[in-house]
Design a protein around this motif. Structure first.
Motif, PDB file in Angstrom:
ATOM      1  N   LYS A  72     -32.208  45.655   4.709  1.00 55.85           N
ATOM      2  CA  LYS A  72     -33.604  46.059   4.553  1.00 55.85           C
ATOM      3  C   LYS A  72     -34.166  46.475   5.899  1.00 55.85           C
ATOM      4  CE  LYS A  72     -38.029  44.598   2.690  1.00 55.85           C
ATOM      5  NZ  LYS A  72     -38.801  43.497   2.094  1.00 55.85           N
ATOM      6  N   ALA A  73     -34.540  47.740   6.001  1.00 50.38           N
ATOM      7  CA  ALA A  73     -35.064  48.274   7.257  1.00 50.38           C
ATOM      8  C   ALA A  73     -36.579  48.420   7.161  1.00 50.38           C
ATOM      9  CB  ALA A  73     -34.427  49.618   7.547  1.00 50.38           C
ATOM     10  N   TYR A  74     -37.276  47.935   8.182  1.00 53.58           N
ATOM     11  CA  TYR A  74     -38.720  48.113   8.265  1.00 53.58           C
ATOM     12  C   TYR A  74     -39.001  49.314   9.139  1.00 53.58           C
ATOM     13  CZ  TYR A  74     -38.812  43.387   6.417  1.00 53.58           C
ATOM     14  OH  TYR A  74     -38.635  42.282   5.638  1.00 53.58           O
ATOM     15  N   LYS A  75     -39.975  50.090   8.747  1.00 54.09           N
ATOM     16  CA  LYS A  75     -40.266  51.289   9.553  1.00 54.09           C
ATOM     17  C   LYS A  75     -41.151  50.891  10.724  1.00 54.09           C
ATOM     18  CE  LYS A  75     -39.480  54.804   6.051  1.00 54.09           C
ATOM     19  NZ  LYS A  75     -38.067  54.376   6.134  1.00 54.09           N
ATOM     20  N   GLU A  76     -40.531  50.301  11.715  1.00 48.90           N
ATOM     21  CA  GLU A  76     -41.261  49.864  12.906  1.00 48.90           C
ATOM     22  C   GLU A  76     -40.549  50.367  14.145  1.00 48.90           C
ATOM     23  OE1 GLU A  76     -41.358  45.626  12.881  1.00 48.90           O
ATOM     24  OE2 GLU A  76     -42.392  45.484  10.946  1.00 48.90           O
ATOM     25  N   ILE A  77     -41.279  50.361  15.232  1.00 44.89           N
ATOM     26  CA  ILE A  77     -40.662  50.682  16.513  1.00 44.89           C
ATOM     27  C   ILE A  77     -41.046  49.568  17.487  1.00 44.89           C
ATOM     28  CG2 ILE A  77     -40.709  52.219  18.486  1.00 44.89           C
ATOM     29  CD1 ILE A  77     -39.226  53.479  16.247  1.00 44.89           C
ATOM     30  N   PRO A  78     -40.007  48.964  18.131  1.00 41.46           N
ATOM     31  CA  PRO A  78     -38.567  49.136  17.920  1.00 41.46           C
ATOM     32  C   PRO A  78     -38.142  48.692  16.528  1.00 41.46           C
ATOM     33  CG  PRO A  78     -38.991  47.273  19.380  1.00 41.46           C
ATOM     34  CD  PRO A  78     -40.301  47.966  19.170  1.00 41.46           C
ATOM     35  N   PRO A  79     -37.035  49.256  16.069  1.00 42.83           N
ATOM     36  CA  PRO A  79     -36.598  49.015  14.689  1.00 42.83           C
ATOM     37  C   PRO A  79     -36.373  47.556  14.339  1.00 42.83           C
ATOM     38  CG  PRO A  79     -34.936  50.246  15.935  1.00 42.83           C
ATOM     39  CD  PRO A  79     -36.138  50.182  16.781  1.00 42.83           C
ATOM     40  N   ARG A  80     -36.589  47.256  13.093  1.00 42.37           N
ATOM     41  CA  ARG A  80     -36.295  45.917  12.592  1.00 42.37           C
ATOM     42  C   ARG A  80     -35.516  46.066  11.307  1.00 42.37           C
ATOM     43  NH1 ARG A  80     -39.566  41.491   9.857  1.00 42.37           N
ATOM     44  NH2 ARG A  80     -41.252  42.988   9.664  1.00 42.37           N
ATOM     45  N   VAL A  81     -34.383  45.410  11.267  1.00 40.92           N
ATOM     46  CA  VAL A  81     -33.520  45.482  10.082  1.00 40.92           C
ATOM     47  C   VAL A  81     -33.089  44.076   9.726  1.00 40.92           C
ATOM     48  CG1 VAL A  81     -31.370  46.394   9.137  1.00 40.92           C
ATOM     49  CG2 VAL A  81     -32.675  47.764  10.756  1.00 40.92           C
ATOM     50  N   GLU A  82     -33.186  43.765   8.467  1.00 44.10           N
ATOM     51  CA  GLU A  82     -32.752  42.441   8.019  1.00 44.10           C
ATOM     52  C   GLU A  82     -31.596  42.554   7.037  1.00 44.10           C
ATOM     53  OE1 GLU A  82     -36.983  40.009   8.325  1.00 44.10           O
ATOM     54  OE2 GLU A  82     -36.268  40.737   6.394  1.00 44.10           O
ATOM     55  N   TYR A  83     -30.685  41.640   7.164  1.00 45.77           N
ATOM     56  CA  TYR A  83     -29.555  41.566   6.236  1.00 45.77           C
ATOM     57  C   TYR A  83     -29.611  40.224   5.516  1.00 45.77           C
ATOM     58  CZ  TYR A  83     -27.608  45.486   8.876  1.00 45.77           C
ATOM     59  OH  TYR A  83     -27.406  46.707   9.473  1.00 45.77           O
ATOM     60  N   TYR A  84     -29.319  40.265   4.242  1.00 42.89           N
ATOM     61  CA  TYR A  84     -29.248  39.004   3.505  1.00 42.89           C
ATOM     62  C   TYR A  84     -28.243  39.116   2.365  1.00 42.89           C
ATOM     63  CZ  TYR A  84     -32.567  41.446   0.449  1.00 42.89           C
ATOM     64  OH  TYR A  84     -33.180  42.370  -0.361  1.00 42.89           O
ATOM     65  N   ALA A  85     -27.786  37.980   1.899  1.00 46.39           N
ATOM     66  CA  ALA A  85     -26.749  37.953   0.855  1.00 46.39           C
ATOM     67  C   ALA A  85     -27.306  38.394  -0.486  1.00 46.39           C
ATOM     68  CB  ALA A  85     -26.161  36.555   0.744  1.00 46.39           C
ATOM     69  N   SER A  86     -26.596  39.267  -1.153  1.00 51.96           N
ATOM     70  CA  SER A  86     -26.929  39.645  -2.525  1.00 51.96           C
ATOM     71  C   SER A  86     -26.469  38.532  -3.470  1.00 51.96           C
ATOM     72  CB  SER A  86     -26.203  40.931  -2.891  1.00 51.96           C
ATOM     73  OG  SER A  86     -24.812  40.658  -2.948  1.00 51.96           O
ATOM     74  N   GLU A  87     -26.758  38.709  -4.744  1.00 48.79           N
ATOM     75  CA  GLU A  87     -26.257  37.731  -5.728  1.00 48.79           C
ATOM     76  C   GLU A  87     -24.733  37.678  -5.682  1.00 48.79           C
ATOM     77  OE1 GLU A  87     -27.966  35.397  -7.355  1.00 48.79           O
ATOM     78  OE2 GLU A  87     -29.564  36.262  -6.108  1.00 48.79           O
ATOM     79  N   LYS A  88     -24.139  38.837  -5.597  1.00 51.34           N
ATOM     80  CA  LYS A  88     -22.684  38.886  -5.482  1.00 51.34           C
ATOM     81  C   LYS A  88     -22.229  38.194  -4.202  1.00 51.34           C
ATOM     82  CE  LYS A  88     -18.960  42.367  -5.415  1.00 51.34           C
ATOM     83  NZ  LYS A  88     -18.697  43.833  -5.419  1.00 51.34           N
ATOM     84  N   LYS A  90     -23.624  35.808  -2.631  1.00 50.79           N
ATOM     85  CA  LYS A  90     -23.740  34.350  -2.725  1.00 50.79           C
ATOM     86  C   LYS A  90     -22.513  33.734  -3.381  1.00 50.79           C
ATOM     87  CE  LYS A  90     -28.747  34.347  -2.658  1.00 50.79           C
ATOM     88  NZ  LYS A  90     -30.002  34.230  -3.424  1.00 50.79           N
ATOM     89  N   LYS A  91     -21.813  34.553  -4.141  1.00 57.96           N
ATOM     90  CA  LYS A  91     -20.613  34.035  -4.789  1.00 57.96           C
ATOM     91  C   LYS A  91     -19.459  33.850  -3.818  1.00 57.96           C
ATOM     92  CE  LYS A  91     -21.800  35.629  -9.389  1.00 57.96           C
ATOM     93  NZ  LYS A  91     -21.766  36.789 -10.312  1.00 57.96           N
ATOM     94  N   VAL A  92     -19.597  34.327  -2.617  1.00 53.66           N
ATOM     95  CA  VAL A  92     -18.530  34.027  -1.653  1.00 53.66           C
ATOM     96  C   VAL A  92     -18.783  32.706  -0.925  1.00 53.66           C
ATOM     97  CG1 VAL A  92     -18.843  36.498  -1.100  1.00 53.66           C
ATOM     98  CG2 VAL A  92     -18.463  34.881   0.734  1.00 53.66           C
ATOM     99  N   PHE A  93     -19.961  32.165  -1.044  1.00 56.76           N
ATOM    100  CA  PHE A  93     -20.237  30.887  -0.377  1.00 56.76           C
ATOM    101  C   PHE A  93     -19.230  29.790  -0.737  1.00 56.76           C
ATOM    102  CE2 PHE A  93     -25.086  31.927   0.040  1.00 56.76           C
ATOM    103  CZ  PHE A  93     -24.781  32.945   0.924  1.00 56.76           C
ATOM    104  N   PRO A  94     -18.874  29.647  -2.005  1.00 55.86           N
ATOM    105  CA  PRO A  94     -17.899  28.593  -2.341  1.00 55.86           C
ATOM    106  C   PRO A  94     -16.559  28.778  -1.632  1.00 55.86           C
ATOM    107  CG  PRO A  94     -18.968  29.409  -4.330  1.00 55.86           C
ATOM    108  CD  PRO A  94     -19.382  30.318  -3.221  1.00 55.86           C
ATOM    109  N   ILE A  95     -16.179  30.012  -1.415  1.00 57.10           N
ATOM    110  CA  ILE A  95     -14.938  30.247  -0.665  1.00 57.10           C
ATOM    111  C   ILE A  95     -15.097  29.709   0.753  1.00 57.10           C
ATOM    112  CG2 ILE A  95     -13.375  32.016   0.246  1.00 57.10           C
ATOM    113  CD1 ILE A  95     -14.199  33.802  -2.132  1.00 57.10           C
TER     114      ILE A  95
END
Lengths: 107, 107
Positions: A72-88, A90-95
């Motif tokens: 998720k990128a915010y239209k700001e300067i300097p740039p801000r981008v966030e990453y987070y786990a999708s539902e899919k 989250k399914k790697v967490f048990p691994i």
DNA sequence: TAAATTATTTACTTTTTGGTAAGTATTATA
DNA sequence: TATAATACTTACCAAAAAGTAAATAATTTA
């Protein structure tokens, strides 16, 4: 119901298939650092000091493509981008949990 | 109680540490095919047709060194060698199980 | 005007991983 | 004598993964 790609041969084993998505030196590491949070690029850089910037975005991109994480990128300067786990993702967490258990059990 | 190697810096994260042992394209695949059984070299070759002989012994050797699997050679001609999971090796089964679940859940 | 900020991108090199193909040892069997 | 059987081993090459270092864009702040 999604058809499996059993055209001629291919369609390998679940282990190999999954490793295509989360295999390699960095992907599980990155997913682990993101966990349930939102993480910025620079944050991940600090959390995984051994990774180069090139590898970090490259792997983030791949994980986004595989829909394991969301960008998720915010239209700001300097740039801000966030990453987070999708539902899919989250399914790697048990691994990862089992990997941590292994690490504890065996060291 | 075993001391952790926190001399100067090092000692990374459990994820990276575990991947050193079971990471890469083939190791989990091999461990998975061995499972609870004893497997001969030629058997593994058939079970994992995409692997070359070179990679197969190379990875088997590494897994033996990490004490994930045990190599038992019979003094026969032609040679017979069996590989099977050690106690430590059996501890990677849960990781493989979660990988398979992921594969099922997401395809 | 110069510097700082952040998330990339690019070009280039090195390292690691993987593949191919042929060879070895030792005995039994045809 | 030639071949089969099995588990490797070796040399050589190609491809993939990873590292280094520098550059970019668009603003804000000093």
């Amino acid at each position: 119901m999604k058809a499996k790609k059993n055209k001629n041969n291919l369609e390998e084993c679940p282990v190999s298939n999954t490793l295509k998505i989360i295999g390699g030196k960095w992907r599980l590491r990155i997913i682990n650092e993101i966990g349930e949070d939102k993480r910025r690029f620079g944050e991940l850089k600090r959390l995984i000091p051994e990774i180069s910037e090139k590898m970090l975005i490259q792997e983030l991109k791949a994980l986004v493509e595989y829909q394991i994480i969301v960008r998720k990128a915010y239209k700001e300067i300097p740039p801000r981008v966030e990453y987070y786990a999708s539902e899919k993702g989250k399914k790697v967490f048990p691994i990862i949990e089992e990997i941590k258990k292994f690490s504890n059990d065996t060291n």
